[in-house]
Design an enzyme around this catalytic site. Structure first.
Site, short mmCIF file in Angstrom:
data_model
loop_
_atom_site.label_atom_id
_atom_site.label_comp_id
_atom_site.label_asym_id
_atom_site.label_seq_id
_atom_site.Cartn_x
_atom_site.Cartn_y
_atom_site.Cartn_z
N GLU A 1 -7.94 -1.69 -9.47
CA GLU A 1 -6.75 -0.67 -9.99
C GLU A 1 -6.32 -1.43 -11.54
OE1 GLU A 1 -3.40 -1.30 -7.32
OE2 GLU A 1 -2.52 0.50 -8.20
N ASN B 1 -3.11 6.58 -0.43
CA ASN B 1 -3.42 5.07 -0.35
C ASN B 1 -2.60 4.31 0.70
OD1 ASN B 1 -3.96 2.34 -1.49
ND2 ASN B 1 -1.81 2.46 -2.48
N GLU B 2 -1.57 3.87 0.34
CA GLU B 2 -0.74 3.05 1.30
C GLU B 2 0.35 3.83 1.87
OE1 GLU B 2 1.12 -0.59 -0.19
OE2 GLU B 2 -0.65 -1.54 0.36
O1 AHR Z 1 -2.89 -4.50 -4.86
C1 AHR Z 1 -1.63 -4.28 -5.44
C2 AHR Z 1 -1.10 -3.31 -4.61
O2 AHR Z 1 -0.89 -3.69 -3.32
C3 AHR Z 1 -1.65 -2.00 -4.39
O3 AHR Z 1 -1.58 -1.28 -5.43
C4 AHR Z 1 -1.21 -1.32 -3.16
O4 AHR Z 1 -1.80 -0.55 -2.62
C5 AHR Z 1 -0.63 -2.58 -2.44
O5 AHR Z 1 0.77 -2.58 -2.07
#
Ligand code: AHR
Length: 659
Positions: free
Chosen positions: A47, A376-377
């Site tokens: 990322e 993603n999350e």
């Molecule tokens: O890895 C850092 C962050 O942690 C990522 O962007 C996210 O998916 C998680 O909250």
């Protein structure tokens, strides 16, 4: 220099502990091979956080090369007559600069770029400077002097590389030259002087080392790529992380903006821009020079399966969780189309729209994409309701592509308990779990996957790291507990198909999140102990799980197991048995590992042991001390069908045995 044992003894004695080894009988069943370990089992999560892309892996040395940052001269110092213009040749990056004669001799108009925390250059190496330029009024050619300078020196001595460039046409053209510094400098400056009186326009000012990973022109930093390749990752997930979601949907990661000619990839804000507690003026943007083509290519070049993750129509729920921030269900089609188009970009024939673009960019062969993440999350009912139409459309158009869904931001709890059944209902192929948790959690999770439903989706442990002792930075003890926990991933390889530590990269001057797997500055890069843990698992992942028990129970650090965690695999290709053991206790442990089920006439012929250990539990490798803690290999004596050995306190060991 004290030896490890002496130091270890000192640590234990100072804690009032006796170094009395305890006996542990471990049994590995060799007759029946267990679950196959997926080639994707241990991989990488990338990322653009901590200056991982621009200023990190992406080898561009000029910051704000297209003058598109909201403050157009951020990263630049100008002198003399420098104007900003906005009708440049690249539609999506319209700004450029005009340099005009200031009436004060030949060195009075120009501009400096200070790079990302300076521009790191090495003596004798080559750096390709390129620029799009024109002489706006036509006529006489314009003359430029391009230099790398050490601003700490005085006057003419500042230049450590200098070349002249002639710009000779009214039309925009790309010009390039090579700079070869006479001195190494981690924080040099790129300087461009207008020489003579002719006005010149400049756009997309770029500087790359010529020695990038595999020599690619729009290339990646070689040392960092080498570290990725050296890990032998099975999967490469990109581009994040929260960055997929964006601060809001406007700034989400939009893969279509990251392909095609780099000059015309529009700038995007970085989701992590607002999260520097220690920097007053964040300057964190995404040039998208490292885009989806480059991600697919690098995955291929390091032998990892690509795993792109796309926005599912939700903005970052941490930052923006009101219904208006998200895409209405009736407007989701273009997001779904983005996913289908991405599959075409990766795998489609060269006569399709997106397959052709891939071919035009230099890769007519498909990238063999097999799995894609949607969201993603994410959490709440707003997620499954959006995921469902994606899954339907992908299944219909590409039944072979697997879909990864999310279990939310937490390792357990309300959202996790809600989302897992939802993922089962939607028949997601894999579920992404995230856990940035403290030591206690890692110590208690050795058996996490032992009782997971074997009939549902597989697990992708997509982001995890031990955030130890409330300190949240890299240190040996945290890495040891990651190693201990990973025995549980390995033992459950029938259901855990992928695991990626996170985050991957951090620039020592530009981080906002730690711990991270690899640290670097402009010149050096460092493998952390967590990196070595990942590497040992990836290199010695074997092909099949073997059953390993102590008193007939799996070794998960449970009550009565002396702080031990263990797993075993065999490698059908090499004929090796591989046993991984983490001793998380402060005492040495005697291990007697019996390999049951070997034929009577068979015996173990040789054993190697690779250990990670240190008396400095609170430390890790750094730019200053990159090799403080590294894996150490020894050979061990083996006889018959058992290995008897002793494992020091706080040690992770990989035993590799040959019949
Ligand atoms: O890895 C850092 C962050 O942690 C990522 O962007 C996210 O998916 C998680 O909250």
């Amino acid at each position: 220099m004290k030896t490890y044992k002496a130091l270890c003894a000192a640590v234990a004695l100072s804690a009032g502990l006796a170094l009395q080894a305890q006996e542990n009988q471990l049994v590995v069943q060799t007759k029946k091979m267990g679950a196959e370990i997926q080639p994707t089992m241990y991989g990488l999560f990338f990322e653009d956080i901590n200056y991982a892309a621009d200023g990190g892996l992406y080898a561009e040395l000029v910051k704000n090369r297209s003058f598109e940052f909201p403050q157009h001269f951020m990263g630049w110092n100008t002198f003399g007559l420098v104007e900003l213009k906005d009708d440049g040749p690249f539609e999506r990056n319209p700004h450029y600069v005009r340099l005009s004669y200031s009436g004060h001799g030949h060195k009075h108009t120009g501009l400096d770029n200070t790079g990302f925390f300076g521009i790191g250059v090495r003596q004798g190496e080559e750096y390709r400077f390129s620029v799009w330029a024109r002489v706006p009024q036509g006529g006489e050619a314009a003359k430029l002097r391009v230099e790398l300078v050490d601003t700490k020196s005085m006057g003419e001595r500042q230049a450590i590389a200098s070349q002249r460039l002639t710009v000779d046409g009214k039309e925009w053209k790309k010009y390039q030259l090579v700079l070869k510094p006479t001195a190494t400098n981690p924080k040099a400056t790129l300087r461009i002087f207008l020489e003579g009186k002719q006005t010149v326009d400049l756009e997309h000012v770029s500087l790359f080392p010529t020695d990038t990973w595999k020599g690619h022109e729009n290339g990646l930093r070689k040392d960092l790529m080498q570290l990725l390749a050296d890990l032998k990752p099975g999967v490469f997930r990109f581009p994040g992380g929260c960055i997929v979601e964006g601060t809001d949907l406007e700034t989400r990661y939009n893969w279509k903006n990251t392909v095609g000619p780099v000059e015309n990839r529009p700038l995007n804000e970085n989701r992590w821009q607002y999260t520097f507690t220690h920097r007053f003026f964040p300057d964190y943007f995404q040039s998208y020079g490292l885009g989806f083509y480059e991600y697919f290519l690098l995955s291929e070049e390091i032998g990892a399966e690509p795993l792109p993750v796309l926005n599912c129509g939700l903005a970052c729920q941490y930052q923006n969780n009101n219904p208006e921030a998200h895409v209405a269900l009736c407007d989701l089609d273009s997001y779904i189309q983005d996913a289908l188009d991405l599959i075409e970009f990766a795998n489609g024939a060269t006569d399709t729209k997106w397959g052709k673009l891939r071919a035009d960019m230099g890769h007519p062969e498909p990238f063999h994409l097999k799995v894609i993440g949607i969201g993603n999350e994410q959490w709440g009912p707003e997620y499954p309701v959006r995921l469902e139409p994606f899954i339907k459309a992908i299944r219909q158009a590409h039944p072979d592509i697997k879909v990864v869904g999310s279990s939310g931001p937490n390792s357990e709890g309300e959202q996790f308990d809600y989302l897992w059944p939802e993922m089962k209902r939607l028949k997601a192929d894999l579920v992404d779990e995230h856990f940035y948790r403290p030591e206690k959690w890692f110590l208690a999770q050795g058996a996490r996957y032992d009782n997971y439903d074997r009939k549902g989706p597989k697990v992708f442990a997509g982001e995890y790291a031990c955030h130890g002792k409330g300190k949240k930075w890299n240190h040996f003890h945290a890495a040891l507990l990651e190693a201990a926990f990973m025995t549980g991933l390995e033992r459950n390889a029938d259901i855990v198909h992928m695991a990626t530590y996170a985050p991957l990269f951090a620039h020592v001057e530009g981080w906002q999140w730690r711990p991270d797997l690899i640290w670097y500055d402009n010149m050096n890069s460092v493998r952390t102990v967590s990196y070595y843990v990942q590497q040992l698992y990836a290199h010695y992942k074997g092909t099949n799980v073997l059953n390993l028990t102590m008193d007939k129970r799996p070794v998960t650090g449970a009550e009565g197991q002396n702080g031990l965690f263990a797993s075993a695999v065999c490698d059908k290709n090499t004929g090796e048995y591989i046993v991984k053991v983490a001793n998380t206790s402060d005492k040495p442990q005697k291990l007697n590992i019996t390999f049951a089920g070997m034929k009577k006439k068979e015996s173990l012929a040789s054993a190697r042991c690779i250990k990670l250990q240190t008396p400095y539990l609170d430390k890790d490798n750094t730019v200053e001390q990159p090799n403080l803690i590294t894996p150490q290999e020894t050979t061990l004596h083996v006889a018959g069908q058992a290995l008897s050995t002793e494992l020091e306190p706080y040690t992770f060991a990989v035993y590799i045995l040959k019949k």
